[in-house]
Write a protein that holds these residues in place. Structure first.
Motif, PDB file in Angstrom:
ATOM      1  N   ARG A  98       0.727  -1.245  -0.058  1.00  0.00           N
ATOM      2  CA  ARG A  98       0.003   0.069  -0.148  1.00  0.00           C
ATOM      3  C   ARG A  98       0.651   1.375   0.077  1.00  0.00           C
ATOM      4  N   SER A 100       0.450   4.261   1.079  1.00  0.00           N
ATOM      5  CA  SER A 100       0.301   4.976   2.440  1.00  0.00           C
ATOM      6  C   SER A 100       1.788   4.885   3.198  1.00  0.00           C
ATOM      7  N   TYR A 144      -9.015  -0.459   6.616  1.00  0.00           N
ATOM      8  CA  TYR A 144      -7.657   0.260   7.046  1.00  0.00           C
ATOM      9  C   TYR A 144      -7.193  -0.438   8.419  1.00  0.00           C
ATOM     10  N   ARG A 149      -3.141   2.061   4.600  1.00  0.00           N
ATOM     11  CA  ARG A 149      -4.308   2.528   3.466  1.00  0.00           C
ATOM     12  C   ARG A 149      -3.456   2.445   2.176  1.00  0.00           C
ATOM     13  N   GLU A 187     -13.674   0.811   5.070  1.00  0.00           N
ATOM     14  CA  GLU A 187     -13.715   2.338   4.514  1.00  0.00           C
ATOM     15  C   GLU A 187     -14.574   2.650   3.132  1.00  0.00           C
TER      16      GLU A 187
END
Length: 273
Positions: A98, A100, A144, A149, A187
């Motif tokens: 991911r 993030s 999440y 994320r 989410e």
């Protein structure tokens, strides 16, 4: 387990940054990049803040792959029938997947195919030892998890499903809590339908399923099996309760089982929701 005609699978996982140095002899945890997990870690001295992870160097990746191979050999020696690679829930492979938390500029960062590379290499390494037909993978596309994320999870996890399908793994387990989940929340709406189109093997869904919802997913062909975790702790006879439409006790976590259509066979899968 085997004496009763069952099968059992060992789950293999690397926690990455979600581990405290006290479990590493004081060493620093690793991750895709220099990041710190949110919240606090459980330690023998009580809860303590997580510490910054170091970015896993390229030269250490071969040793990581060998660790997964050795863990697979250990599982075979212990009598397990297969293994599942835990690439979910914000642990190391998920940290690579991911954007993030993966800020790398080498072959393991940037593009989706680069971020999937570690998942692909770990899966291939495990399959070399035990066979692709005895290898599974677990993903958490829509939720999440422990600070992890992605800005475009649809593209990421559809591509991951395509890559795993090409390897020919035995199953892909997708844990997607509902938007109002009781043990983690997503989410966004689940990606299982899109993953179903991309992955040609056995697809297992997990999280917050009761019998009616599970059977409905099987009836429309969204999955080949549903994994049950928490209900089994308070209901070790869960398949019997489902089959006879008996009340189900509420409570507990962990230990996961798969009930196939018709409730005819139950396979243990360690870990899980």
């Amino acid at each position: 387990m085997h004496g009763a005609g069952g099968r059992i699978i060992a789950q293999l996982w690397h926690m990455g940054r979600v581990v405290h140095p006290s479990f590493l002899g004081g060493g620093q945890p690793v991750s895709a990049s220099v990041t710190t997990a949110p919240g606090q870690a459980h330690t023998y001295a009580g809860k303590q803040p997580y510490t910054p992870a170091r970015a896993l160097p390229l030269e250490e990746i071969p040793a990581l792959l060998e660790d997964f191979r050795q863990a697979t050999r250990n599982a075979i020696e212990a009598g397990f029938d297969g293994v599942q690679i835990h690439a979910a829930n914000g642990y190391l492979i998920d940290q690579f997947l991911r954007d993030s938390d993966n800020f790398r500029s080498d072959a393991y960062g940037g593009s989706i195919d680069n971020r999937i590379r570690l998942l692909k290499e770990v899966t291939e390494a495990v399959a070399e030892v035990i066979g692709a037909d005895r290898t599974g993978v677990r993903l958490t596309p829509s939720s999440y998890e422990q600070g992890i994320r992605d800005s475009d999870p649809e593209a990421l996890f559809i591509r991951a499903a395509e890559v795993l399908s090409a390897i020919g793994i035995a199953h892909l387990e997708v844990r997607e809590p509902p938007l109002d989940g009781t043990f983690g929340k997503s989410e966004r709406p689940p990606l299982a339908g899109m993953i179903r189109e991309a992955f040609k093997g056995v697809l297992i869904l997990n999280s917050d399923y009761g019998f009616a919802r599970a059977q409905a997913q099987l009836d429309v062909g969204l999955a080949d099996a549903i994994a049950f975790g928490r209900p089994f702790i308070a209901n070790p006879d869960l398949p019997l309760r489902f089959a006879r439409q008996l009340p189900v006790a509420i409570g507990a976590k962990r230990n996961e089982y798969v009930v196939q259509p018709g409730l005819g066979r139950v396979f243990g899968l360690p870990g899980g929701e």
